[in-house]
Write an enzyme that holds these catalytic residues in place. Structure first.
Site, PDB file in Angstrom:
ATOM      1  N   HIS A   1      43.352  35.402  46.504  1.00  0.00           N
ATOM      2  CA  HIS A   1      41.974  35.834  46.740  1.00  0.00           C
ATOM      3  C   HIS A   1      41.724  36.146  48.217  1.00  0.00           C
ATOM      4  O   HIS A   1      41.557  37.305  48.585  1.00  0.00           O
ATOM      5  CB  HIS A   1      41.008  34.755  46.247  1.00  0.00           C
ATOM      6  CG  HIS A   1      39.569  35.122  46.384  1.00  0.00           C
ATOM      7  ND1 HIS A   1      38.560  34.198  46.464  1.00  0.00           N
ATOM      8  CD2 HIS A   1      38.956  36.331  46.463  1.00  0.00           C
ATOM      9  CE1 HIS A   1      37.397  34.808  46.577  1.00  0.00           C
ATOM     10  NE2 HIS A   1      37.606  36.109  46.586  1.00  0.00           N
TER      11      HIS A   1
ATOM     12  N   HIS B   1      40.472  39.906  50.795  1.00  0.00           N
ATOM     13  CA  HIS B   1      39.528  39.867  51.915  1.00  0.00           C
ATOM     14  C   HIS B   1      40.195  40.162  53.261  1.00  0.00           C
ATOM     15  O   HIS B   1      39.776  41.061  53.990  1.00  0.00           O
ATOM     16  CB  HIS B   1      38.865  38.484  51.981  1.00  0.00           C
ATOM     17  CG  HIS B   1      37.828  38.252  50.944  1.00  0.00           C
ATOM     18  ND1 HIS B   1      36.478  38.368  51.192  1.00  0.00           N
ATOM     19  CD2 HIS B   1      37.937  37.900  49.637  1.00  0.00           C
ATOM     20  CE1 HIS B   1      35.796  38.094  50.101  1.00  0.00           C
ATOM     21  NE2 HIS B   1      36.661  37.810  49.124  1.00  0.00           N
TER      22      HIS B   1
ATOM     23  N   HIS C   1      40.435  42.601  43.588  1.00  0.00           N
ATOM     24  CA  HIS C   1      39.472  41.567  43.979  1.00  0.00           C
ATOM     25  C   HIS C   1      38.638  41.113  42.792  1.00  0.00           C
ATOM     26  O   HIS C   1      38.389  39.913  42.625  1.00  0.00           O
ATOM     27  CB  HIS C   1      38.554  42.063  45.093  1.00  0.00           C
ATOM     28  CG  HIS C   1      37.532  41.047  45.500  1.00  0.00           C
ATOM     29  ND1 HIS C   1      36.221  41.095  45.080  1.00  0.00           N
ATOM     30  CD2 HIS C   1      37.638  39.926  46.266  1.00  0.00           C
ATOM     31  CE1 HIS C   1      35.562  40.063  45.562  1.00  0.00           C
ATOM     32  NE2 HIS C   1      36.391  39.332  46.288  1.00  0.00           N
TER      33      HIS C   1
ATOM     34  N   ASN D   1      38.448  37.216  41.561  1.00  0.00           N
ATOM     35  CA  ASN D   1      37.224  36.599  42.058  1.00  0.00           C
ATOM     36  C   ASN D   1      36.241  36.217  40.955  1.00  0.00           C
ATOM     37  O   ASN D   1      35.795  35.079  40.879  1.00  0.00           O
ATOM     38  CB  ASN D   1      36.514  37.519  43.052  1.00  0.00           C
ATOM     39  CG  ASN D   1      35.248  36.883  43.607  1.00  0.00           C
ATOM     40  OD1 ASN D   1      35.306  35.956  44.418  1.00  0.00           O
ATOM     41  ND2 ASN D   1      34.087  37.341  43.152  1.00  0.00           N
TER      42      ASN D   1
ATOM     43  N   ILE E   1      31.530  40.088  47.965  1.00  0.00           N
ATOM     44  CA  ILE E   1      31.118  38.692  47.858  1.00  0.00           C
ATOM     45  C   ILE E   1      32.358  37.824  47.987  1.00  0.00           C
ATOM     46  O   ILE E   1      33.472  38.307  47.729  1.00  0.00           O
ATOM     47  CB  ILE E   1      30.397  38.384  46.529  1.00  0.00           C
ATOM     48  CG1 ILE E   1      29.760  36.997  46.551  1.00  0.00           C
ATOM     49  CG2 ILE E   1      31.351  38.522  45.373  1.00  0.00           C
ATOM     50  CD1 ILE E   1      28.667  36.808  47.539  1.00  0.00           C
TER      51      ILE E   1
END
Length: 883
Positions: free
Chosen positions: A538, A543, A729, A733, A883
């Site tokens: 993740h 990110h 993602h 997520n 997010i």
């Protein structure tokens, strides 16, 4: 004294007048016209209320002509303007004083504007804006109607404009035309180049909200050495020991105790610098604040403990865990909510408390994994299925050598190879031998051994007590995965060079302590997978690795550039989310360290894994091949044959990947019909050079980087970026709460080792296995904190923009072919939605639902406006890591 000679002055004036008039008659006359326009903007708001004082000041100064002006720039060159475009006359927004806009955030206001336009200026290609007000506003777009000879002209702006005194340069916005650098009209070239220079900044000083600077920094903002050595963290990035992707630079001064560490803001201060246009919308930021405050339960722990009994940090039964969702957490006996309020600022408590009957708080939504079947998560089939369709379906590999071997340096770590034997596994292999299973691609492994072992000794010096695990599974004829053995390893007590100390556990055919031990073995494997998921699958692999692309794109690609227009929607909110994460989640003693087993070594461990990161391997087809779960097959629709046919993540993912690739290919081929266009694009080459050499500079010498010399390389790179930022993602997520919201299914911490016969812990396991299990995994307060976090991370916001959608449609480009290609992309995703639901309704595909009855919808695009859902939906692919 007169200005003319005393004699014949009247005759001379008469002749002069005739001469001037004649010249005027001889010169070609251009028609002066009025061009009407509409300016759409959103005024500054502070969360949900406008800045009233600034608004009143702005209205007052409007009376004196100090308003908002726009000055059009022509695509025709004006030598007197330094070979830039000809400038029109300034025009001002109309009716600012009399137009009262909404007092709530996120509401647009439209203002009329009228330009004096000389037809000799040609078509406008840009405009200069000056904001003489006291507050900023968000400029969305400017639309000019009936421009002579050109019709409607649109400027898509989407940027915050601060008062003019905040800038040392002119704010310039361009029309929605798309130009390669070499094809940009000469009148706009300098404006284009200067805008990029402004966005790069000068690399100095502490950055302010209005600076708009995109620059790089190391991850040197995680530690807080002033608070002691327990809060010190190594700088990630810029060294061989701790390589890492770059983050956005803030320019904050160094820490007083350690000049290599950047000073940190106060914990509750979330006003971290990111370029203003990268910040979350007010709606989304309000949601995030709610989650951030709830995550600060850690601040309340000392006060709460003073009120509690001896077992408040333990769940006494699985029903206690279920009460989090069914009833909420009961306050300790003899204590009331009013007593809790005395310990806690009410503003914080209001965000944390979910009152029920006045005495219960923090009631969570029911996670999907226990919504239909409360105990199905404990079955071996569900345990295996979640490796294919759970929150971390990107790790499982096909085992091609038995027993599994380690890649760790034996000179440092000794023998780390597996001790699993044929006897351990063949008894549960439905009559197959190990050799037959390997030959037929039926043995698979979930392997976290090598990633964790170098850190395990240090991790286990804390309150954590865990293992490095290997889990072997058999692919059965019905498509399900059957766990065969779990190997749990520890560093040798005499030192790393002595190798691993390992023990193998296998499924029990009988109820009793053997089955309880097997359940604990699965829990230790799940703890490994949970930590690896959060840190690597993740955080690192979505990110962190995407942020350098965001920075480089804004520094090197003009808003006029086709690749900027292609990628920009997939970077929305990412820089701000990452900055907030560094402030409260992944920082020293932050929420992640408190809730995930590596603790203070979490980010350092992710740096070690980044050493082996490979951009090209992020392509889904390549990833599946590298993990041995697919083989190349030109006869298959996606050129691959899956070795696990019912692999929901891979099946749905390949369809999404193919749709993205088709869209990117059609788009890029329009602007880059041949390789020489790619090679000759100066901005594109600078962008890719900076991504490699700066953004991912610690890996700049790796041979796998594409050279960006061909159309095919450009298409592949853009497809990977979009896939990672959107679908990958989403897959890792938004399943967090559905699966990990119930912590026994995905525990994040283990607090004691496997009990040994003859010990009190073993006796407890025999007499009360549920209590022993709960005492081993994540504690109650960590559960509250961790579940609070993933509840918000798993939510789709009200203003989510999904794959196949654009918030700037239909104005994002004036080129018809890219517009049509994007429409086909959106339609393809809708068809994929239909096929996903058809697969989920196919009862023969057992991994689509599994024993827990959770359908696999994490790669359901959620593109159809009439079906769009928000919140904890467990479905939907946002365009970006938002997010």
């Amino acid at each position: 004294m007169g200005i003319f000679p005393p004699c014949h002055s009247s005759e001379m004036l008469e002749k002069l007048f005739e001469t001037v008039c004649g010249k005027i008659k001889d010169e070609p006359q251009t028609e002066q016209r009025k061009i009407k326009g509409t300016v759409v903007l959103m005024k500054k708001s502070v969360l949900d209320a406008t800045d009233v004082v600034a608004s009143l000041l702005d209205r007052f100064f409007e009376l004196f002509g100090k308003g908002v002006s726009l000055q059009l720039i022509s695509v025709n060159v004006d030598p007197a303007n330094g070979n830039r475009g000809k400038l029109g006359k300034e025009a001002y927004l109309e009716d600012w004083i009399t137009k009262f806009t909404s007092l709530t955030a996120e509401h647009d206001a439209s203002f009329d504007i009228t330009f004096d336009w000389d037809e000799s200026l040609g078509v406008p290609g840009a405009f200069i804006i000056q904001n003489q007000h006291h507050s900023q506003f968000y400029l969305k777009k400017v639309i000019l109607e009936d421009v002579p000879g050109h019709g409607q002209v649109v400027f898509l702006c989407n940027s915050w404009v601060y008062p003019k005194n905040r800038y040392k340069y002119e704010r310039v916005f361009f029309t929605n035309k798309t130009y390669l650098p070499s094809e940009t009209p000469e009148a706009l070239r300098l404006y284009r180049e200067e805008e990029l220079i402004n966005l790069r900044g000068n690399g100095n000083g502490m950055l302010k909200d209005w600076d708009r600077v995109y620059d790089y920094a190391y991850y040197n903002d995680l530690g807080h050495p002033d608070k002691g050595k327990d809060y010190a963290r190594p700088v990630l990035g810029g060294s061989k020991e701790y390589p890492y992707p770059r983050r956005i630079r803030t320019g904050r001064p160094p820490n007083k105790k350690d000049p290599n560490t950047e000073s940190r803001l106060f914990l509750l201060n979330l006003n971290i610098y990111v370029p203003r246009d990268e910040r979350l919308t007010h709606v989304k930021f309000s949601d995030f604040l709610g989650y951030a405050v709830k995550s600060l339960v850690q601040v309340l722990i000392p006060e709460m403990r003073a009120l509690t009994d001896d077992t408040i940090n333990e769940f006494d039964s699985f029903q206690d865990v279920l009460n989090l969702y069914e009833r909420g957490v009961k306050l300790p006996d003899g204590h009331t909510l009013d007593e809790i309020r005395k310990c806690i600022p009410w503003q914080l408590l209001r965000e944390i408390v979910r009152s029920e009957n006045g005495e219960r708080f923090h009631k969570f939504p029911m996670p999907d994994v226990i919504k239909e079947e409360k105990t199905a998560w404990r079955t071996d089939e569900e345990f295996g299925r979640e490796m294919l369709a759970g929150v971390n379906p990107v790790i499982i590999r096909c085992l091609q050598r038995f027993p599994p071997i380690s890649k760790l340096d034996s000179q440092v770590y000794g023998n780390q190879d597996s001790i699993i034997t044929r006897e351990d596994v063949e008894k549960n292999m439905n009559g197959l031998t190990v050799e037959e299973a390997i030959e037929n691609n039926k043995l698979f492994i979930l392997d976290h051994h090598d990633a964790l072992m170098p850190y395990l000794r240090r991790i286990n010096t804390t309150t954590t007590k865990t293992y490095a695990s290997r889990t072997l599974l058999l692919l059965q004829d019905d498509g399900t995965l059957k766990p065969l053995a779990i190997e749990l390893s520890l560093p040798h007590e005499d030192g790393d060079a002595h190798g691993a100390v390992s023990e193998v556990f296998t499924p029990s055919e009988h109820q009793g302590v053997e089955d309880s031990i097997w359940q604990l073995a699965k829990a230790y494997a799940a703890v490994n997978d949970s930590g690896y998921h959060q840190l690597i699958s993740h955080w690192l692999n979505t990110h962190a690795v995407i942020e350098p692309f965001v920075i480089a794109t804004n520094r090197q690609l003009s808003v006029l550039h086709p690749i900027y227009k292609l990628l920009k929607p997939h970077f929305r909110d990412t820089v701000h989310i990452n900055a907030l994460a560094r402030q409260i989640l992944i920082n020293a003693n932050g929420v992640l360290e408190r809730t995930v087993f590596p603790g203070k070594y979490a980010m350092e461990m992710s740096s070690a894994v980044y050493k082996n990161w490979n951009f090209t391997e992020q392509a889904l087809p390549q990833d599946l091949i590298d993990r041995g779960v697919a083989v190349a097959d030109p006869n298959q629709p996606h050129g691959l044959r899956l070795l696990i046919e019912d692999y929901p993540f891979a099946v749905d993912g390949l369809e999404i990947w193919a749709a993205i690739k088709a869209w990117v290919e059609e788009y890029c081929c329009f602007y880059y019909p041949a390789d020489d266009k790619v090679q000759g694009d100066s901005e594109l080459q600078s962008w890719w050079k900076e991504v490699r050499e700066v953004g991912h500079g610690d890996l700049k010498d790796e041979p796998w980087w594409p050279t960006m010399q061909t159309q095919a390389e450009l298409i592949k790179a853009c497809t990977i970026i979009i896939w990672v930022a959107s679908a990958l993602h989403a897959a890792v997520n938004f399943g967090q709460y559905p699966y990990a919201g119930y912590l026994p299914n995905r525990p994040t911490v283990s607090r004691r080792f496997m009990p040994k016969p003859g010990t009190p812990e073993y006796a407890e396991l025999e007499s009360n296995p549920d209590v022993a299990f709960l005492k081993t995994i994540t504690a109650q307060f960590q559960t509250l904190l961790g579940v609070s976090l993933i509840e918000i991370l798993s939510r789709h916001s009200q203003d989510e923009i999904y794959l196949g959608q654009r918030d700037d449609a239909p104005y994002w480009t004036t080129d018809d072919q890219p517009q049509e290609a994007f429409k086909r992309f959106s339609e393809a995703l809708i068809h994929i939605e239909t096929r996903i639901m058809e697969r989920n309704n196919d009862g023969s595909l057992r991994n689509r639902y599994g024993p827990a009855q959770v359908p696999y919808t994490l790669l359901y695009p959620n593109t159809s406006d009439d079906k769009k859902e928000v919140g904890l939906t467990g479905k939907g692919i946002p365009n970006s890591i938002s997010i």
